[in-house]
Design a protein around this motif. Sequence first.
Motif, PDB file in Angstrom:
ATOM      1  N   ILE A  11       0.861  -1.183   0.000  1.00 21.78           N
ATOM      2  CA  ILE A  11       0.000   0.000   0.000  1.00 21.78           C
ATOM      3  C   ILE A  11       0.891   1.224   0.000  1.00 21.78           C
ATOM      4  CG2 ILE A  11      -1.679   1.322   1.335  1.00 21.78           C
ATOM      5  CD1 ILE A  11      -2.784  -1.378   2.308  1.00 21.78           C
ATOM      6  N   ASP A  12       0.626   2.143  -0.923  1.00 18.93           N
ATOM      7  CA  ASP A  12       1.428   3.354  -1.047  1.00 18.93           C
ATOM      8  C   ASP A  12       1.005   4.424  -0.056  1.00 18.93           C
ATOM      9  OD1 ASP A  12       3.309   5.167  -2.553  1.00 18.93           O
ATOM     10  OD2 ASP A  12       1.414   6.234  -2.832  1.00 18.93           O
ATOM     11  N   SER A  13      -0.305   4.611   0.109  1.00 18.47           N
ATOM     12  CA  SER A  13      -0.785   5.651   1.012  1.00 18.47           C
ATOM     13  C   SER A  13      -2.249   5.423   1.359  1.00 18.47           C
ATOM     14  CB  SER A  13      -0.608   7.037   0.392  1.00 18.47           C
ATOM     15  OG  SER A  13      -1.466   7.197  -0.722  1.00 18.47           O
ATOM     16  N   ILE A  14      -2.688   6.155   2.376  1.00 17.43           N
ATOM     17  CA  ILE A  14      -4.097   6.213   2.742  1.00 17.43           C
ATOM     18  C   ILE A  14      -4.626   7.500   2.124  1.00 17.43           C
ATOM     19  CG2 ILE A  14      -5.724   6.437   4.663  1.00 17.43           C
ATOM     20  CD1 ILE A  14      -3.431   5.023   6.342  1.00 17.43           C
ATOM     21  N   VAL A  15      -5.694   7.419   1.361  1.00 12.89           N
ATOM     22  CA  VAL A  15      -6.231   8.581   0.656  1.00 12.89           C
ATOM     23  C   VAL A  15      -7.443   9.120   1.400  1.00 12.89           C
ATOM     24  CG1 VAL A  15      -7.210   9.423  -1.506  1.00 12.89           C
ATOM     25  CG2 VAL A  15      -5.435   7.647  -1.555  1.00 12.89           C
ATOM     26  N   GLU A  61     -10.990   6.911  10.006  1.00 13.47           N
ATOM     27  CA  GLU A  61     -10.366   7.136  11.306  1.00 13.47           C
ATOM     28  C   GLU A  61      -8.918   6.679  11.230  1.00 13.47           C
ATOM     29  OE1 GLU A  61     -12.525   6.453  15.013  1.00 13.47           O
ATOM     30  OE2 GLU A  61     -10.862   5.167  15.636  1.00 13.47           O
ATOM     31  N   LEU A  62      -8.006   7.579  11.560  1.00 15.41           N
ATOM     32  CA  LEU A  62      -6.592   7.242  11.660  1.00 15.41           C
ATOM     33  C   LEU A  62      -6.306   6.895  13.108  1.00 15.41           C
ATOM     34  CD1 LEU A  62      -5.103  10.150   9.524  1.00 15.41           C
ATOM     35  CD2 LEU A  62      -5.703   7.842   8.779  1.00 15.41           C
ATOM     36  N   ALA A  87       5.253   9.555   9.306  1.00 12.65           N
ATOM     37  CA  ALA A  87       5.855   8.432  10.019  1.00 12.65           C
ATOM     38  C   ALA A  87       6.548   7.555   8.989  1.00 12.65           C
ATOM     39  CB  ALA A  87       4.788   7.638  10.770  1.00 12.65           C
ATOM     40  N   GLU A  88       7.474   6.756   9.438  1.00 14.05           N
ATOM     41  CA  GLU A  88       8.191   5.884   8.518  1.00 14.05           C
ATOM     42  C   GLU A  88       7.214   4.960   7.799  1.00 14.05           C
ATOM     43  OE1 GLU A  88      11.602   2.462   8.755  1.00 14.05           O
ATOM     44  OE2 GLU A  88      11.633   4.054  10.242  1.00 14.05           O
ATOM     45  N   ASN A  89       7.270   4.988   6.474  1.00 14.98           N
ATOM     46  CA  ASN A  89       6.432   4.150   5.615  1.00 14.98           C
ATOM     47  C   ASN A  89       4.937   4.430   5.724  1.00 14.98           C
ATOM     48  OD1 ASN A  89       8.667   2.762   4.569  1.00 14.98           O
ATOM     49  ND2 ASN A  89       8.689   1.404   6.328  1.00 14.98           N
ATOM     50  N   VAL A  90       4.556   5.606   6.226  1.00 17.48           N
ATOM     51  CA  VAL A  90       3.136   5.955   6.307  1.00 17.48           C
ATOM     52  C   VAL A  90       2.923   7.301   5.618  1.00 17.48           C
ATOM     53  CG1 VAL A  90       1.184   6.455   7.813  1.00 17.48           C
ATOM     54  CG2 VAL A  90       2.849   4.719   8.484  1.00 17.48           C
ATOM     55  N   LYS A  91       2.064   7.284   4.600  1.00 17.47           N
ATOM     56  CA  LYS A  91       1.722   8.515   3.895  1.00 17.47           C
ATOM     57  C   LYS A  91       0.208   8.674   3.876  1.00 17.47           C
ATOM     58  CE  LYS A  91       3.913   7.503   0.055  1.00 17.47           C
ATOM     59  NZ  LYS A  91       4.457   7.530  -1.293  1.00 17.47           N
TER      60      LYS A  91
END
Length: 119
Positions: free
Chosen positions: A4-8, A67-68, A42-46
């Motif tokens: 997974i590249d990112s949360i949109v 919700e994050l 955060a590391e590896n979190v976009k």
Amino acid sequence: MLTIDSIVLYVESVQLSMAFYEKVFECEPKLLSPTFAVVEFAENVKITLKQADGLTPSSLVRGGGTELSIPVINSAELDTLFENWKQQGVNFAQEREESVYGINFVALDSDGHRLRVFA
């Protein structure tokens, strides 16, 4: 295996959302186009911010449905973060409380997406 590249997050205003995440996560979002930005906090979190009226294909889904989940080390760190965000004018869906999984609070971004911080 896929990654997974990112949360949109769909947002009404990329600029307004960038300002919110810059303030609360103390990071510098990158505007990649007028309707698209990325927040690396955060590391590896976009988190990717996409302006809802610029989606292709279009979507009826709007902000507030996400919700994050953000862990902190202990209750002292949680209390400090809660007070800092409160002083910055962040809105809360839930103030600091104890629940079955620990101490937590839920902040809201400018589109109603939830940021649950817990210890």
